[in-house]
Write a protein that holds these residues in place. Structure first.
Motif, PDB file in Angstrom:
ATOM      1  N   GLU A  98       3.524   9.810 -10.020  1.00  0.00           N
ATOM      2  CA  GLU A  98       2.808  10.155 -11.263  1.00  0.00           C
ATOM      3  C   GLU A  98       2.360  11.606 -11.248  1.00  0.00           C
ATOM      4  OE1 GLU A  98      -0.236   7.158 -11.130  1.00  0.00           O
ATOM      5  OE2 GLU A  98       0.934   5.750 -12.334  1.00  0.00           O
ATOM      6  N   LYS A  99       1.864  12.077 -10.092  1.00  0.00           N
ATOM      7  CA  LYS A  99       1.449  13.479  -9.971  1.00  0.00           C
ATOM      8  C   LYS A  99       2.647  14.412 -10.145  1.00  0.00           C
ATOM      9  CE  LYS A  99      -2.479  12.615  -6.939  1.00  0.00           C
ATOM     10  NZ  LYS A  99      -3.005  12.724  -5.578  1.00  0.00           N
ATOM     11  N   ARG A 100       3.778  14.039  -9.552  1.00  0.00           N
ATOM     12  CA  ARG A 100       4.970  14.872  -9.645  1.00  0.00           C
ATOM     13  C   ARG A 100       5.453  14.961 -11.095  1.00  0.00           C
ATOM     14  NH1 ARG A 100       8.951  15.712  -5.305  1.00  0.00           N
ATOM     15  NH2 ARG A 100       7.022  15.730  -4.112  1.00  0.00           N
ATOM     16  N   ILE A 101       5.384  13.843 -11.816  1.00  0.00           N
ATOM     17  CA  ILE A 101       5.784  13.835 -13.226  1.00  0.00           C
ATOM     18  C   ILE A 101       4.883  14.754 -14.040  1.00  0.00           C
ATOM     19  CG2 ILE A 101       5.839  12.392 -15.310  1.00  0.00           C
ATOM     20  CD1 ILE A 101       6.895  10.120 -13.484  1.00  0.00           C
ATOM     21  N   ARG A 102       3.557  14.658 -13.806  1.00  0.00           N
ATOM     22  CA  ARG A 102       2.636  15.541 -14.533  1.00  0.00           C
ATOM     23  C   ARG A 102       2.955  17.001 -14.243  1.00  0.00           C
ATOM     24  NH1 ARG A 102      -1.126  11.540 -13.163  1.00  0.00           N
ATOM     25  NH2 ARG A 102      -1.889  12.713 -11.368  1.00  0.00           N
ATOM     26  N   ALA A 152       0.836  -1.203   0.000  1.00  0.00           N
ATOM     27  CA  ALA A 152       0.000   0.000   0.000  1.00  0.00           C
ATOM     28  C   ALA A 152       0.872   1.255   0.000  1.00  0.00           C
ATOM     29  CB  ALA A 152      -0.947  -0.006   1.200  1.00  0.00           C
ATOM     30  N   ASP A 153       1.975   1.228   0.774  1.00  0.00           N
ATOM     31  CA  ASP A 153       2.905   2.365   0.768  1.00  0.00           C
ATOM     32  C   ASP A 153       3.509   2.552  -0.619  1.00  0.00           C
ATOM     33  OD1 ASP A 153       2.414   2.780   3.449  1.00  0.00           O
ATOM     34  OD2 ASP A 153       4.285   1.817   4.132  1.00  0.00           O
ATOM     35  N   GLY A 154       3.850   1.454  -1.273  1.00  0.00           N
ATOM     36  CA  GLY A 154       4.378   1.528  -2.630  1.00  0.00           C
ATOM     37  C   GLY A 154       3.371   2.114  -3.590  1.00  0.00           C
ATOM     38  N   GLN A 155       2.122   1.715  -3.445  1.00  0.00           N
ATOM     39  CA  GLN A 155       1.065   2.234  -4.311  1.00  0.00           C
ATOM     40  C   GLN A 155       0.907   3.740  -4.124  1.00  0.00           C
ATOM     41  OE1 GLN A 155      -2.972   0.959  -3.444  1.00  0.00           O
ATOM     42  NE2 GLN A 155      -3.468   0.915  -5.620  1.00  0.00           N
ATOM     43  N   LYS A 156       1.000   4.221  -2.886  1.00  0.00           N
ATOM     44  CA  LYS A 156       0.905   5.655  -2.625  1.00  0.00           C
ATOM     45  C   LYS A 156       2.072   6.404  -3.263  1.00  0.00           C
ATOM     46  CE  LYS A 156      -1.518   5.126   1.759  1.00  0.00           C
ATOM     47  NZ  LYS A 156      -1.377   5.152   3.219  1.00  0.00           N
ATOM     48  N   LEU A 157       3.275   5.819  -3.174  1.00  0.00           N
ATOM     49  CA  LEU A 157       4.438   6.462  -3.788  1.00  0.00           C
ATOM     50  C   LEU A 157       4.305   6.533  -5.309  1.00  0.00           C
ATOM     51  CD1 LEU A 157       7.403   5.009  -1.696  1.00  0.00           C
ATOM     52  CD2 LEU A 157       6.657   7.388  -1.811  1.00  0.00           C
ATOM     53  N   VAL A 158       3.783   5.480  -5.908  1.00  0.00           N
ATOM     54  CA  VAL A 158       3.571   5.483  -7.357  1.00  0.00           C
ATOM     55  C   VAL A 158       2.609   6.600  -7.729  1.00  0.00           C
ATOM     56  CG1 VAL A 158       2.539   4.199  -9.275  1.00  0.00           C
ATOM     57  CG2 VAL A 158       4.143   3.054  -7.748  1.00  0.00           C
ATOM     58  N   SER A 159       1.529   6.731  -6.978  1.00  0.00           N
ATOM     59  CA  SER A 159       0.545   7.774  -7.256  1.00  0.00           C
ATOM     60  C   SER A 159       1.156   9.162  -7.107  1.00  0.00           C
ATOM     61  CB  SER A 159      -0.648   7.614  -6.315  1.00  0.00           C
ATOM     62  OG  SER A 159      -1.603   8.614  -6.535  1.00  0.00           O
ATOM     63  N   LYS A 160       1.908   9.380  -6.030  1.00  0.00           N
ATOM     64  CA  LYS A 160       2.564  10.672  -5.830  1.00  0.00           C
ATOM     65  C   LYS A 160       3.590  10.943  -6.927  1.00  0.00           C
ATOM     66  CE  LYS A 160       2.110  11.033  -0.826  1.00  0.00           C
ATOM     67  NZ  LYS A 160       2.831  11.080   0.467  1.00  0.00           N
TER      68      LYS A 160
END
Length: 113
Positions: A69-73, A59-67
């Motif tokens: 992706e937002k940072r890349i955008r 779940a922590d990994g999933q949150k990091l992936v989401s963050k």
């Protein structure tokens, strides 16, 4: 006589002991369609407490992936804005240099006469 056997079987099929589990199963299937499907963390968490650390880590990994992706955008937007600023700045510099050259030329012409 065959008709009576068929009727007794159909009544037994529609008895409350058959209808209740059928209705419960149907309601679970229908309500299951309305919810989100479980992700890996949900599946692992359902296995028990021995896997909770693994579930939390995923779940922590999933949150990091989401963050991430937002940072890349956000970064791509900033690059786009930066490229626009560079283009506008270069155009301003060209115009400014042209004005400076024109001014110097006018000054030389006036000085000669």
């Amino acid at each position: 006589m065959k008709t009576q056997i068929h009727n007794s079987n159909s009544h037994r099929f529609l008895s409350p002991s058959v209808l209740m589990p059928l209705a419960l199963s149907l309601s679970l299937v229908v309500s299951g369609c309305a919810t989100r499907s479980p992700d890996f963390a949900d599946s692992v968490a359902s296995e028990g407490d021995q896997y909770s650390a693994i579930s939390d880590k995923w779940a922590d990994g999933q949150k990091l992936v989401s963050k991430g992706e937002k940072r890349i955008r956000k970064g791509r937007e900033q690059i786009k804005d930066g490229n626009e600023n560079i283009s506008e700045g270069e155009a301003m510099m060209r115009r400014g240099k042209r004005l400076m050259t024109e001014s110097e030329e006018e000054y030389r012409l006036k000085k000669e006469f």
